[in-house]
Design a protein around this motif. Sequence first.
Motif, PDB file in Angstrom:
ATOM      1  N   SER A  70       0.831  -1.190   0.000  1.00 52.15           N
ATOM      2  CA  SER A  70       0.000   0.000   0.000  1.00 52.15           C
ATOM      3  C   SER A  70       0.870   1.247   0.000  1.00 52.15           C
ATOM      4  CB  SER A  70      -0.886  -0.017   1.244  1.00 52.15           C
ATOM      5  OG  SER A  70      -1.569   1.193   1.359  1.00 52.15           O
ATOM      6  N   THR A  71       0.381   2.304  -0.624  1.00 53.22           N
ATOM      7  CA  THR A  71       1.133   3.552  -0.638  1.00 53.22           C
ATOM      8  C   THR A  71       1.064   4.285   0.688  1.00 53.22           C
ATOM      9  OG1 THR A  71      -0.791   4.684  -1.525  1.00 53.22           O
ATOM     10  CG2 THR A  71       0.847   3.876  -3.116  1.00 53.22           C
ATOM     11  N   ASP A  72       0.148   3.884   1.597  1.00 55.43           N
ATOM     12  CA  ASP A  72       0.075   4.552   2.899  1.00 55.43           C
ATOM     13  C   ASP A  72       0.897   3.822   3.951  1.00 55.43           C
ATOM     14  OD1 ASP A  72      -1.465   2.313   3.396  1.00 55.43           O
ATOM     15  OD2 ASP A  72      -3.176   3.407   4.197  1.00 55.43           O
ATOM     16  N   ASP A  73       1.775   2.977   3.530  1.00 58.59           N
ATOM     17  CA  ASP A  73       2.571   2.125   4.390  1.00 58.59           C
ATOM     18  C   ASP A  73       3.892   2.814   4.701  1.00 58.59           C
ATOM     19  OD1 ASP A  73       4.255   0.173   5.353  1.00 58.59           O
ATOM     20  OD2 ASP A  73       3.539  -1.355   3.978  1.00 58.59           O
ATOM     21  N   GLU A 109      -8.484  -5.141  -5.632  1.00 59.60           N
ATOM     22  CA  GLU A 109      -7.434  -6.158  -5.614  1.00 59.60           C
ATOM     23  C   GLU A 109      -6.472  -6.012  -4.436  1.00 59.60           C
ATOM     24  OE1 GLU A 109      -5.580  -9.536  -6.109  1.00 59.60           O
ATOM     25  OE2 GLU A 109      -7.467  -8.961  -7.045  1.00 59.60           O
ATOM     26  N   HIS A 110      -6.135  -4.798  -4.033  1.00 57.23           N
ATOM     27  CA  HIS A 110      -5.208  -4.647  -2.902  1.00 57.23           C
ATOM     28  C   HIS A 110      -5.808  -5.243  -1.628  1.00 57.23           C
ATOM     29  CE1 HIS A 110      -1.965  -3.205  -0.455  1.00 57.23           C
ATOM     30  NE2 HIS A 110      -2.831  -2.643   0.344  1.00 57.23           N
ATOM     31  N   ASP A 111      -7.070  -4.934  -1.340  1.00 59.78           N
ATOM     32  CA  ASP A 111      -7.724  -5.493  -0.151  1.00 59.78           C
ATOM     33  C   ASP A 111      -7.845  -7.007  -0.253  1.00 59.78           C
ATOM     34  OD1 ASP A 111      -8.062  -3.015   1.115  1.00 59.78           O
ATOM     35  OD2 ASP A 111      -9.951  -2.648   0.074  1.00 59.78           O
ATOM     36  N   LEU A 115      -6.098  -9.850   2.283  1.00 61.17           N
ATOM     37  CA  LEU A 115      -6.849 -10.900   2.985  1.00 61.17           C
ATOM     38  C   LEU A 115      -6.377 -12.296   2.601  1.00 61.17           C
ATOM     39  CD1 LEU A 115     -10.361  -9.253   3.022  1.00 61.17           C
ATOM     40  CD2 LEU A 115      -8.850  -9.664   4.979  1.00 61.17           C
ATOM     41  N   ARG A 116      -5.992 -12.484   1.351  1.00 54.48           N
ATOM     42  CA  ARG A 116      -5.412 -13.783   0.973  1.00 54.48           C
ATOM     43  C   ARG A 116      -4.114 -14.019   1.755  1.00 54.48           C
ATOM     44  NH1 ARG A 116      -7.145 -12.163  -4.312  1.00 54.48           N
ATOM     45  NH2 ARG A 116      -5.031 -11.450  -4.774  1.00 54.48           N
ATOM     46  N   ALA A 117      -3.274 -12.980   1.845  1.00 52.61           N
ATOM     47  CA  ALA A 117      -2.007 -13.110   2.566  1.00 52.61           C
ATOM     48  C   ALA A 117      -2.235 -13.287   4.064  1.00 52.61           C
ATOM     49  CB  ALA A 117      -1.127 -11.893   2.304  1.00 52.61           C
ATOM     50  N   VAL A 131     -12.381 -11.019   6.202  1.00 50.86           N
ATOM     51  CA  VAL A 131     -13.661 -10.522   5.681  1.00 50.86           C
ATOM     52  C   VAL A 131     -13.423  -9.189   4.990  1.00 50.86           C
ATOM     53  CG1 VAL A 131     -15.993  -9.738   6.274  1.00 50.86           C
ATOM     54  CG2 VAL A 131     -15.003 -11.684   7.488  1.00 50.86           C
ATOM     55  N   LEU A 132     -13.948  -9.072   3.778  1.00 47.76           N
ATOM     56  CA  LEU A 132     -13.937  -7.822   3.032  1.00 47.76           C
ATOM     57  C   LEU A 132     -15.366  -7.288   3.024  1.00 47.76           C
ATOM     58  CD1 LEU A 132     -12.629  -5.719   1.154  1.00 47.76           C
ATOM     59  CD2 LEU A 132     -12.983  -7.313  -0.743  1.00 47.76           C
ATOM     60  N   LEU A 133     -15.527  -6.045   3.483  1.00 50.10           N
ATOM     61  CA  LEU A 133     -16.848  -5.416   3.544  1.00 50.10           C
ATOM     62  C   LEU A 133     -16.825  -4.100   2.790  1.00 50.10           C
ATOM     63  CD1 LEU A 133     -17.498  -5.783   7.383  1.00 50.10           C
ATOM     64  CD2 LEU A 133     -18.610  -7.105   5.564  1.00 50.10           C
TER      65      LEU A 133
END
Length: 171
Positions: A70-73, A109-111, A115-117, A131-133
């Motif tokens: 992520s760019t906010d990392d 895709e980033h989210d 979650l996969r990782a 969980v993705l909401l």
Amino acid sequence: MQTELNKVVTALQEFYARETFLLDRDVGERALTHRLAVEFEKHFPGWEIDCEFDRLGDRTLRLPHGSTVSTDDHLAKSIYPDIVVHQRAIPNNLLAVEVRKSANHQPLEHDRHKLRALTDPHVWFAYWIGVLLTLGKTHVTMSEVYTSGVLDQALSGWFAQRLKDAGLSAG
């Protein structure tokens, strides 16, 4: 897993009942995530609920090698799940939640990748459930459930139906 997901449904019901002020005013995702985490605390006794938690003990949580970031990392390699249900000291990781507003037009895709990782059983910090909401102003517009490092189609369908049955989904 259904027991834990039912707790998420109940927390979402309470969130939507209490937070119409924030939802009507289109506040940022972090404000919504915090308020949803407050509701989670009521339903997961014995667990800690944290927002954007990036640690396991003294170690920084990192995506596996070759992952997108992520760019906010702040380190360009660590990750910040929006909400986690875990036990900090052990570590024992139950649930990772990524929250998006329906007005967010960035690719999912980033989210999904996070979650996969986060649920990948081959990594040392794996969460049992991801969980993705996607939150609309009055209901959840999209949801996905991840287990064992993949999108769990059966559990996602079950969860979507539970949201619908609870009046939290239009679909």
